[in-house]
Design a protein around this motif. Structure first.
Motif, PDB file in Angstrom:
ATOM      1  N   SER A  61      -2.026   2.433  -9.657  1.00  8.19           N
ATOM      2  CA  SER A  61      -2.821   1.702  -8.665  1.00  8.19           C
ATOM      3  C   SER A  61      -2.368   2.081  -7.264  1.00  8.19           C
ATOM      4  O   SER A  61      -1.186   2.340  -7.018  1.00  8.19           O
ATOM      5  N   ASP A  62      -3.293   2.088  -6.326  1.00  6.19           N
ATOM      6  CA  ASP A  62      -2.942   2.356  -4.926  1.00  6.19           C
ATOM      7  C   ASP A  62      -2.199   1.172  -4.320  1.00  6.19           C
ATOM      8  O   ASP A  62      -1.381   1.334  -3.410  1.00  6.19           O
ATOM      9  N   VAL A  63      -2.498  -0.030  -4.803  1.00  5.12           N
ATOM     10  CA  VAL A  63      -1.820  -1.241  -4.357  1.00  5.12           C
ATOM     11  C   VAL A  63      -1.840  -2.236  -5.512  1.00  5.12           C
ATOM     12  O   VAL A  63      -2.794  -2.271  -6.293  1.00  5.12           O
ATOM     13  N   HIS A  81       7.063   1.927  -9.978  1.00 13.00           N
ATOM     14  CA  HIS A  81       5.711   2.404 -10.272  1.00 13.00           C
ATOM     15  C   HIS A  81       4.630   1.493  -9.695  1.00 13.00           C
ATOM     16  O   HIS A  81       3.474   1.896  -9.606  1.00 13.00           O
ATOM     17  N   LEU A  82       4.981   0.239  -9.370  1.00 12.41           N
ATOM     18  CA  LEU A  82       3.988  -0.721  -8.908  1.00 12.41           C
ATOM     19  C   LEU A  82       4.247  -1.028  -7.431  1.00 12.41           C
ATOM     20  O   LEU A  82       4.890  -2.021  -7.082  1.00 12.41           O
ATOM     21  N   ARG A  83       3.755  -0.144  -6.583  1.00  9.56           N
ATOM     22  CA  ARG A  83       3.930  -0.332  -5.154  1.00  9.56           C
ATOM     23  C   ARG A  83       2.863   0.446  -4.402  1.00  9.56           C
ATOM     24  O   ARG A  83       2.335   1.423  -4.944  1.00  9.56           O
ATOM     25  N   PRO A  84       2.512   0.045  -3.192  1.00 10.55           N
ATOM     26  CA  PRO A  84       3.039  -1.117  -2.497  1.00 10.55           C
ATOM     27  C   PRO A  84       2.668  -2.423  -3.208  1.00 10.55           C
ATOM     28  O   PRO A  84       1.616  -2.513  -3.842  1.00 10.55           O
ATOM     29  N   LEU A  85       3.555  -3.388  -3.084  1.00  5.29           N
ATOM     30  CA  LEU A  85       3.409  -4.657  -3.805  1.00  5.29           C
ATOM     31  C   LEU A  85       3.160  -5.801  -2.830  1.00  5.29           C
ATOM     32  O   LEU A  85       3.957  -6.046  -1.921  1.00  5.29           O
ATOM     33  N   GLY A 113      11.690  -8.489  -2.637  1.00  4.01           N
ATOM     34  CA  GLY A 113      11.216  -7.288  -3.306  1.00  4.01           C
ATOM     35  C   GLY A 113       9.813  -6.871  -2.943  1.00  4.01           C
ATOM     36  O   GLY A 113       9.449  -5.706  -3.112  1.00  4.01           O
ATOM     37  N   ALA A 114       9.000  -7.801  -2.442  1.00  3.96           N
ATOM     38  CA  ALA A 114       7.611  -7.477  -2.122  1.00  3.96           C
ATOM     39  C   ALA A 114       7.512  -6.770  -0.774  1.00  3.96           C
ATOM     40  O   ALA A 114       8.287  -7.039   0.149  1.00  3.96           O
ATOM     41  N   ASP A 115       6.557  -5.866  -0.660  1.00  2.60           N
ATOM     42  CA  ASP A 115       6.299  -5.240   0.632  1.00  2.60           C
ATOM     43  C   ASP A 115       5.652  -6.230   1.593  1.00  2.60           C
ATOM     44  O   ASP A 115       5.870  -6.172   2.803  1.00  2.60           O
ATOM     45  N   LEU A 116       4.857  -7.140   1.047  1.00  2.00           N
ATOM     46  CA  LEU A 116       4.209  -8.166   1.860  1.00  2.00           C
ATOM     47  C   LEU A 116       4.077  -9.435   1.037  1.00  2.00           C
ATOM     48  O   LEU A 116       3.637  -9.398  -0.117  1.00  2.00           O
ATOM     49  N   THR A 117       4.461 -10.563   1.636  1.00  2.00           N
ATOM     50  CA  THR A 117       4.296 -11.864   1.002  1.00  2.00           C
ATOM     51  C   THR A 117       3.206 -12.631   1.729  1.00  2.00           C
ATOM     52  O   THR A 117       3.234 -12.752   2.962  1.00  2.00           O
ATOM     53  N   GLY A 335      -4.188  -1.166   5.036  1.00  2.00           N
ATOM     54  CA  GLY A 335      -3.077  -0.950   5.954  1.00  2.00           C
ATOM     55  C   GLY A 335      -1.804  -0.595   5.238  1.00  2.00           C
ATOM     56  O   GLY A 335      -1.039   0.308   5.676  1.00  2.00           O
ATOM     57  N   LEU A 336      -1.517  -1.264   4.118  1.00  2.00           N
ATOM     58  CA  LEU A 336      -0.308  -0.956   3.349  1.00  2.00           C
ATOM     59  C   LEU A 336      -0.370   0.444   2.739  1.00  2.00           C
ATOM     60  O   LEU A 336       0.624   1.178   2.742  1.00  2.00           O
ATOM     61  N   VAL A 337      -1.528   0.797   2.214  1.00  2.00           N
ATOM     62  CA  VAL A 337      -1.677   2.125   1.605  1.00  2.00           C
ATOM     63  C   VAL A 337      -1.471   3.211   2.663  1.00  2.00           C
ATOM     64  O   VAL A 337      -0.815   4.225   2.418  1.00  2.00           O
ATOM     65  N   ALA A 338      -2.012   2.990   3.835  1.00  2.00           N
ATOM     66  CA  ALA A 338      -1.899   3.981   4.909  1.00  2.00           C
ATOM     67  C   ALA A 338      -0.450   4.172   5.353  1.00  2.00           C
ATOM     68  O   ALA A 338       0.000   5.306   5.596  1.00  2.00           O
ATOM     69  N   THR A 339       0.304   3.074   5.437  1.00  2.00           N
ATOM     70  CA  THR A 339       1.684   3.180   5.909  1.00  2.00           C
ATOM     71  C   THR A 339       2.647   3.651   4.838  1.00  2.00           C
ATOM     72  O   THR A 339       3.742   4.120   5.142  1.00  2.00           O
TER      73      THR A 339
END
Length: 341
Positions: A61-63, A81-85, A113-117, A335-339
């Protein structure tokens, strides 16, 4: 984008929220995968998405967007394997003892652990930040579509056999978080001055037998209606909506009550105050006397009740709908995928 949505066991608001996102993501041209336990996958309509039973199925997945702490912990086990999360916090941990300690430890791990909460209420956002979240922001769950009231109030009341008696309605699972013992105490208090008032509770759960035993022993004016498919009709017939929970984020039943125009009396917990603003009567959790005073105020003062209805309807009109919430989330994912590329 290829979007992975991850859930733990859910039969309520979390699953309903994810089910509302799936068709909107698909209509926007994205591929959607949903990982959910069999019971959850069977309970909700994830049509058009690829449904998998294990988080490994979300690889590629992309996100990945996990909903709830338990889902977040599942994602962290396959973190490489599961990121960005993204993890949305829908609920607080109110459990005590060893189990509560383990759950709070899980919160800390998920926050870090999450990239964004994302928090469904502001208190959850602040909690995530205090536990070390890298980024945390408010992301309210969408207000449900305005419930369609199909039956006239008189017909609903006739079916319940209550005539013109004041009807105080509560909707929610019969579980400790909802603090139904306090609701029963509110009913006993109100009945002393308003013996004709009827309290109706929609929902099932593990506390049903205990609650019914107390209702029978104290001859309380409370009816446990069990699961119902006509909640909008019941809301349309109610004089007051009562919520006694120890904690809620942005309770969907409160949103539905305000959208229908039912005056609300509730506990000032979690995201409830920011949700209802000045449109409801609020009391401290466990304060049966304060909640009973609120119910009496609504029943005794038609002008105050009418003002609450009007303010609640105006407030509800400004809430983000499901389309807006889905679009905002898609922007966050992009935005997360781009960064992270």
């Amino acid at each position: 984008m290829r979007i992975g949505l991850l859930l733990a066991e859910s039969r309520g608001g979390i699953g309903q929220h994810v089910a509302s996102l799936v068709p909107r993501y698909l209509n926007a041209g994205h591929e959607v995968l949903v990982c959910a336990p069999p019971g959850t996958a069977d309970h909700f309509d994830f049509s058009g998405a690829t449904v998998v039973g294990q988080a490994v199925g979300l690889r590629g997945s992309d996100v990945v967007h996990a909903h709830g702490y338990r889902a977040g912990m599942t994602a962290l086990r396959d973190r490489s394997h599961l990121r960005p999360l993204v993890v949305t916090w829908h609920n607080a941990v109110i459990t005590s003892g060893p189990r509560g300690l383990v759950m709070r430890l899980g919160q800390r791990l998920v926050a870090r652990g999450a990239d964004l909460t994302l928090g469904a209420s502001s208190d959850l956002v602040e909690l995530a930040r205090s536990l070390g979240a890298r980024q945390a922001r408010l992301a309210p769950v969408a207000a449900p579509a305005i419930p369609e009231v199909r039956k006239p109030s008189a017909a609903v009341r006739e079916e319940l056999g209550i005539g013109d008696a004041p009807l105080v309605l509560t909707v929610g699972r019969l579980a400790p978080q909802k603090d139904y013992p306090t609701l029963l105490s509110v009913a006993a208090d109100v009945a002393r001055g308003n013996p004709e008032a009827v309290f109706a509770v929609v929902g099932d759960g593990p506390l049903r037998d205990n609650l019914q035993a107390r209702i029978d022993a104290e001859n309380l004016p409370v009816r446990l209606l069990g699961h119902r498919d006509d909640v909008p009709d019941l809301l349309g017939a109610a004089d007051v909506f009562l919520l006694t929970s120890h904690w809620e984020a942005r309770a969907l039943v409160l949103q539905e009550a305000l959208q229908v125009g039912v005056p609300v009396v509730a506990t000032a917990v979690g995201g409830v105050p920011e949700l209802v603003g000045d449109s409801a009567v609020l009391a401290f959790p466990g304060d049966a006397g304060g909640l009973a005073d609120g119910v009496r105020k609504v029943l005794a003062d038609p002008e105050a009740a009418a003002a609450m209805r009007t303010e609640g309807l105006q407030l509800a009109a400004g809430w983000p709908d499901e389309d807006t919430v889905a679009k905002n989330l898609l922007d966050i994912y992009a935005g997360l995928v781009a960064t992270s590329a």
